[in-house]
Design an enzyme around this catalytic site. Structure first.
Site, short mmCIF file in Angstrom:
data_model
loop_
_atom_site.label_atom_id
_atom_site.label_comp_id
_atom_site.label_asym_id
_atom_site.label_seq_id
_atom_site.Cartn_x
_atom_site.Cartn_y
_atom_site.Cartn_z
N THR A 22 60.33 -22.87 -17.87
CA THR A 22 60.19 -23.10 -16.43
C THR A 22 61.04 -24.29 -15.98
OG1 THR A 22 58.53 -23.42 -14.70
CG2 THR A 22 58.26 -24.73 -16.68
N ARG A 68 58.23 -35.77 -14.40
CA ARG A 68 56.97 -35.00 -14.51
C ARG A 68 57.15 -33.86 -15.52
NH1 ARG A 68 55.38 -29.34 -13.65
NH2 ARG A 68 53.21 -29.34 -13.03
N SER A 123 62.69 -20.75 -10.23
CA SER A 123 61.58 -21.41 -10.92
C SER A 123 61.75 -21.44 -12.44
CB SER A 123 60.26 -20.75 -10.55
OG SER A 123 60.31 -19.36 -10.80
N THR A 174 50.69 -19.86 -16.06
CA THR A 174 51.60 -20.19 -14.98
C THR A 174 50.76 -20.80 -13.86
OG1 THR A 174 53.25 -19.29 -13.44
CG2 THR A 174 51.42 -17.84 -14.02
N GLY A 175 51.41 -21.54 -12.99
CA GLY A 175 50.69 -22.19 -11.91
C GLY A 175 50.71 -23.70 -12.06
N THR A 230 56.40 -19.76 -13.66
CA THR A 230 56.91 -19.87 -15.03
C THR A 230 56.99 -18.49 -15.64
OG1 THR A 230 55.86 -22.01 -15.28
CG2 THR A 230 56.25 -20.77 -17.31
N1 ASP Z 1 53.23 -24.14 -14.83
C1 ASP Z 1 54.45 -24.67 -14.31
C2 ASP Z 1 54.35 -26.15 -14.18
O1 ASP Z 1 53.32 -26.66 -13.82
C3 ASP Z 1 54.87 -24.11 -13.02
C4 ASP Z 1 54.35 -22.76 -12.66
O2 ASP Z 1 54.23 -21.87 -13.47
O3 ASP Z 1 54.04 -22.52 -11.50
O4 ASP Z 1 55.34 -26.79 -14.39
#
Ligand code: ASP
Length: 341
Positions: free
Chosen positions: A220, A230, A84, A253-254, A202
């Protein structure tokens, strides 16, 4: 990688004053009245432990927080087992690994790259954008061109493992072209939402150095199997990362779309400015997302913050978020993040 391997973090979690020990020359630690500590570094997820330790080499010898966060997040960027972040990250729907990163220093300077291919250390390119251009954010081919001009090597970022996972995903993927409404559902991951563990994580890192200066970094490969082009929250200053040296820093993150819509990290810092603790500020930012869009309860978003005194706190929508904290008392603390659900 064993995300459940939570080590005891009770001292930091409870905010007790700490006694400094074993710190390197030039970085006299300060235990603040509120229970914070300088220097200190925190970062998201279990891979934050190793990243913090690299940052600690800089902080514990009196180094600058900006150098610490760059060195720290380069560790997961280089880890091919980490799918990731950086090289080895899962690709987009078309099989291309595109990376997002941002960095911010104690003066409010910032730099970022978005949707950049073929460069293994996007955080270092982001720093070059900050330090060697009049701009904040370079994207796509332009970011790659700049990185190559700056001497970064061009690499294949898609590893055999990630390519295999992508081919597996393609077998069952329901993620169709833009005209198909399924794109709107985020039904991109092997098991459902991008909140699945396989589909995100991330590294966001905030550090405060012995001089009391804050910096942050965020890097990330973004949401796995995303549409080509994207861009998530991570390279968007104010969304995935924000630092105000008077107040504190925050990172996220997320599912980046939800963080961007709410300018999440900026919100966390502004809430701390109003007197909220790092944990309270992160919680309010998560709950703002949920109030505006209750369906977001099925997704994962986590915020991590550090204030000007070195106090650390975090909050997530769902269970399973973790963050790592490192200071002179202990360099391998991993704390389970509190969550709304
Ligand atoms: N925040 C990151 C994104 O949307 C991915 C993650 O941290 O899960 O690209």
């Amino acid at each position: 990688m064993d995300r459940r391997r939570f080590l005891q973090g009770a001292t930091i979690a409870s905010g007790m004053a700490l006694t400094a020990q074993g710190i390197g020359r030039g970085a006299a630690p300060v235990a603040t009245a509120s229970g914070g500590m300088l220097p200190r570094v925190c970062s998201t997820w279990d891979f934050g432990v190793a990243a913090n330790q690299a940052a600690w080499k800089v902080l514990s010898t009196g180094g600058r927080s900006l150098d610490a966060v760059e060195q720290g997040v380069r560790v997961p960027e280089a880890d091919l087992r980490n799918h990731s972040v950086g090289k080895g990250g899962y690709p987009d729907r078309d099989g291309k690994v595109t990376l997002d990163a941002s960095i911010m220093d104690e003066h409010g300077n910032c730099g970022a790259v978005a949707a950049m291919e073929h460069i293994a250390h996007p955080i270092s390119v982001a720093r070059r954008v900050m330090e060697r251009t009049p701009h904040v954010l370079l994207a796509g081919d332009g970011a790659l061109q700049f990185a190559l001009e700056q001497g970064f090597p061009r690499e294949e970022l898609l590893t055999p493992d990630s390519e295999k996972a992508w081919h597996e995903w393609l077998k069952t993927a329901k993620y169709k072209p833009v005209a198909n409404s399924e794109v709107k559902t985020y039904n991109a991951g092997p098991g459902g939402t991008p909140g699945d563990a396989s589909n995100h994580d991330t590294i966001g890192m905030i550090a405060i150095d012995a001089k009391g200066n804050l910096s942050g970094a965020c890097t990330t490969s973004g949401m796995a199997w995303k549409l080509h082009g994207r861009v998530g929250d991570s390279p968007i200053i104010g969304a995935g990362l924000y630092v105000d040296n008077e107040v504190g820093g925050a990172t996220s993150t997320g599912v980046g779309e939800e963080v961007i819509r709410n300018v999440g990290s900026f919100l966390v810092v502004e809430l701390m400015r109003q007197g909220r603790s790092p944990e309270d500020a992160c919680r309010e930012a998560v709950e703002r997302i949920l109030r505006r869009k209750p369906e977001a309860k099925d997704l994962q978003v986590g915020f991590l913050a550090m204030d000007k005194k070195g106090n650390v706190g975090a909050w997530a929508i769902q269970k399973g978020f973790s963050y790592a904290v490192c200071d002179s008392t202990r360099q391998d603390t991993l704390i389970p993040g509190k969550s709304t659900y």
